[in-house]
Design a protein around this motif. Sequence first.
Motif, PDB file in Angstrom:
ATOM      1  N   GLU A  65      66.312  73.965  18.835  1.00 11.62           N
ATOM      2  CA  GLU A  65      67.780  73.611  18.650  1.00 11.62           C
ATOM      3  C   GLU A  65      68.521  73.667  19.796  1.00 11.62           C
ATOM      4  OE1 GLU A  65      68.595  76.802  15.874  1.00 11.62           O
ATOM      5  OE2 GLU A  65      67.269  76.207  14.517  1.00 11.62           O
ATOM      6  N   THR A 123      66.035  68.027  18.495  1.00  8.78           N
ATOM      7  CA  THR A 123      66.813  67.979  17.507  1.00  8.78           C
ATOM      8  C   THR A 123      66.925  66.379  16.772  1.00  8.78           C
ATOM      9  OG1 THR A 123      68.967  68.247  18.192  1.00  8.78           O
ATOM     10  CG2 THR A 123      67.810  70.395  17.479  1.00  8.78           C
ATOM     11  N   ALA A 150      65.538  65.175  13.361  1.00  4.86           N
ATOM     12  CA  ALA A 150      66.416  64.407  12.432  1.00  4.86           C
ATOM     13  C   ALA A 150      66.108  63.186  12.127  1.00  4.86           C
ATOM     14  CB  ALA A 150      67.792  64.877  12.718  1.00  4.86           C
ATOM     15  N   ASN A 169      63.752  69.361  10.467  1.00  6.14           N
ATOM     16  CA  ASN A 169      64.497  70.168  11.519  1.00  6.14           C
ATOM     17  C   ASN A 169      63.547  71.165  12.125  1.00  6.14           C
ATOM     18  OD1 ASN A 169      64.572  72.450   9.796  1.00  6.14           O
ATOM     19  ND2 ASN A 169      65.639  71.261   8.193  1.00  6.14           N
TER      20      ASN A 169
END
Length: 101
Positions: free
Chosen positions: A55, A61, A65, A70
């Motif tokens: 993250e 990320t 995405a 995720n």
Amino acid sequence: MPDQNPPAQSSSDQKFANILIVSIQDLPTSVKAQTEALVSETSAEDLLRLQHSIETSPRATSALAAYELNSSQVVAANIDGDGTLTLDHPDDDMTRERSAT
């Protein structure tokens, strides 16, 4: 071989050149077995640390995405000698590769 240790994140986006998102189901049999063994031995705490580490990387990320994934779906990660970050997930219908920008 993917491992359960999160990539170093102090300058995370400078640590890898490419991102490969792989379903564990699509790995070669021997690598798949090794990965599944590592995943089964990974504590919930270590998995959360790995996911948090992902993250903190905008490139990781973003790559996840792009394929409607995720960090919570990643169960293993590895950075190989050529700078490719591989993120493994259990979904069996995806193998995606993206060049990091």
